[in-house]
Design an enzyme around this catalytic site. Structure first.
Site, PDB file in Angstrom:
ATOM      1  N   LYS A 125     -85.306 -59.201 -62.914  1.00 41.14           N
ATOM      2  CA  LYS A 125     -84.058 -59.217 -61.980  1.00 41.14           C
ATOM      3  C   LYS A 125     -83.575 -60.673 -61.868  1.00 41.14           C
ATOM      4  CE  LYS A 125     -82.771 -57.823 -57.239  1.00 41.14           C
ATOM      5  NZ  LYS A 125     -83.340 -57.129 -55.740  1.00 41.14           N
ATOM      6  N   SER A 206     -81.091 -53.223 -54.306  1.00 40.83           N
ATOM      7  CA  SER A 206     -80.223 -54.250 -54.977  1.00 40.83           C
ATOM      8  C   SER A 206     -80.808 -54.353 -56.357  1.00 40.83           C
ATOM      9  CB  SER A 206     -80.127 -55.525 -54.402  1.00 40.83           C
ATOM     10  OG  SER A 206     -81.572 -56.116 -54.102  1.00 40.83           O
ATOM     11  N   SER A 230     -84.848 -52.469 -51.577  1.00 47.13           N
ATOM     12  CA  SER A 230     -84.420 -52.718 -52.821  1.00 47.13           C
ATOM     13  C   SER A 230     -85.134 -52.596 -54.198  1.00 47.13           C
ATOM     14  CB  SER A 230     -83.884 -54.343 -52.944  1.00 47.13           C
ATOM     15  OG  SER A 230     -82.806 -54.611 -52.146  1.00 47.13           O
TER      16      SER A 230
END
Length: 484
Positions: A125, A206, A230
């Site tokens: 990420k 997210s 997330s």
């Protein structure tokens, strides 16, 4: 039954801390235009649905190398992430990935295999520092061009374990801490990540890019981050396994923060076994993160040994009863999951956890705003970015509104900037109340009923992507108490 068929017909159950989650993928019947093209359907991609064990067996047998595996994933990223349906889950690929793969192949030839992650490509990420040629931006144009000085601690451990950082994944900008009207998976740098099962549906966030990339077989495994949902929400929506580790199991140093009391990175994979394999090697103590030096911390280097088919036999599992009658499709999947749990020898007990804690939702948001301002200012103060503070980020976005904020604004950034420091009495008192009340609620239920875990649906069905009005969550959220 393979994963893709499984998520069409059943519920996925994963475990995170004291809470288990039943997940529903967004995989539904759709028009051809909304799905991945036939050329990318299961079976046509040589690495389709292969696990870490599968890939290791192929490398050990000489059928494949780390380089050939990496090349196949990079080609697939180019074909369906950058072109084709343009999933936009990968924000940048590592220009050194193949060179790293070659070195790991040489080690293998010399008889050195570092462990189960040796030669395995991983996507990371884009709020996690990599000390290489790739940027770390949290998806924000304000951080475009930012190259970290060094790897985040967990990335250095990942490399030591022999994994290849294949690239960085897109995310909800600032880990979805910018606007109350945001669209999960959208960032000003990376655009809108799509759901690989139905392209007009949200991938949640997210850690949107990590969830989509794993589901679409763009990598073997990925790493996401979670403050509250997330990892678990995109894992659920994309029909994969996600684990939010206990805070302090993985170091947070070198990760763009929201909350020092709730943030952690964690594994995202197509199977629980792969997630467990990734979990262990990254649990080393980091002097730069005090949460990893807690004497009460329990750590294992191999979590796959706890994957026991009879592990639920004779145990009691709590199920959140407020979720038993919600969306009819979720209800059906939840009942199927509970039948599986019972079939494995467990007793299911209805409990009530979510409703009593709803009054605390506003308190959590207040805490996150305080900690985001403090944590981001500390991170940016030592970064190579052109912005050095939260206020700088806000100012940049205002000056570049047409590109940085074309769909929704930055009211959460501005509300965070207005907060005092962490010595504030309001912050200290609110944090103490939030943590004490939530932890007591979970612990009391576990103790009262003799439970080993509490489970429920992670979320409802995936919603249509809407860049103007933002996300349309459907009332579920079993991950929040454990996150707090």
């Amino acid at each position: 039954m393979n994963r893709r068929n499984f998520i069409r017909n059943s519920a996925l159950v994963s475990v995170a801390g004291a809470t288990a989650f039943a997940s529903l993928s967004s995989c539904v019947k759709s028009t051809q235009e909304q799905k991945l093209p036939d050329s990318n359907e299961p079976g046509d991609f040589p690495l389709n649905e292969l696990t870490i064990d599968d890939l290791q067996q192929k490398m050990q047998a000489g059928e494949m190398t780390s380089r050939s595996i990496s090349e196949l994933y990079l080609k697939r990223i180019e074909e369906i992430d950058k072109a084709g349906p343009k999933l936009k889950s990968v924000i940048q690929v590592n220009p050194d990935a193949l060179a790293i793969a070659d070195k790991l192949d040489e080690e293998r030839k010399a008889g050195k295999v570092r462990g189960p992650l040796h030669g395995i490509p991983v996507l990371i990420k884009d709020n996690i520092d990599t000390g290489d040629k790739m940027m770390t931006t949290a998806g924000s144009l304000a951080l475009e061009g930012h190259i970290a000085n060094k790897d985040a601690f967990i990335i250095s451990q990942l490399r030591n374990a022999g994994a290849i950082v294949l690239g960085k994944t897109n995310l909800s900008e600032w880990a979805n801490f910018r606007s109350t009207r945001s669209s999960s998976g959208w960032s000003s740098r990376g655009g809108q990540t799509k759901n690989p099962y139905m392209l007009d549906r949200s991938p949640c966030g997210s850690s949107s890019g990590s969830g989509t990339a794993v589901a679409a077989n763009l990598c073997a495994i990925a790493i996401g981050t979670e403050t509250d949902g997330s990892i678990n929400c995109p894992a659920s929506i994309n029909g994969i396994a996600g684990i939010k580790p206990t805070v302090g199991l993985w170091s947070r140093s070198g990760i763009i923060p929201i909350s020092h009391s709730q943030d952690t990175a964690g594994p995202m994979a197509r199977t629980i076994r792969d997630a467990a394999i990734l979990l262990g090697p990254l649990t080393l103590e980091d002097p730069a993160d005090i949460s990893t030096t807690d004497e009460s911390r329990k750590v294992w280097s191999d979590y796959s040994k706890f994957l026991k088919a009879d592990g639920l036999k004779g145990k009691k599992v709590g199920v959140e009863k407020s979720f038993l009658k919600g969306h009819e499709a979720i209800d059906a999947l939840l009942q199927e999951a509970l039948q599986v749990i019972k079939g494995l020898g467990a007793t299911v007990v209805e409990v009530e956890l979510i409703e009593p804690l709803k009054k605390l939702e506003g308190l959590e948001f207040e805490i996150l705003k305080y900690e985001f301002k403090d944590g981001l200012n500390k991170y940016l103060g030592n970064a190579n970015a052109r912005v050095k503070s939260l206020q700088d980020v806000i100012d940049f976005n205002l000056k570049n509104e047409s590109t940085a904020m074309p769909f929704f604004k930055q009211e959460i950034l501005e509300a965070s900037q207005a907060k005092a420091d962490l010595k504030s009495k309001d912050y200290v008192d609110t944090l103490a109340k939030l943590r004490r009340t939530t932890q007591d609620a979970i612990d009391n239920l576990l103790k009262k009923h003799g439970l080993i875990t509490i489970c429920g649906p992670t979320n409802g069905p995936s919603w249509r992507i809407d860049l103007i009005n933002g996300d349309s969550f459907t009332g579920y959220g079993m991950y929040s108490p454990a996150a707090v």
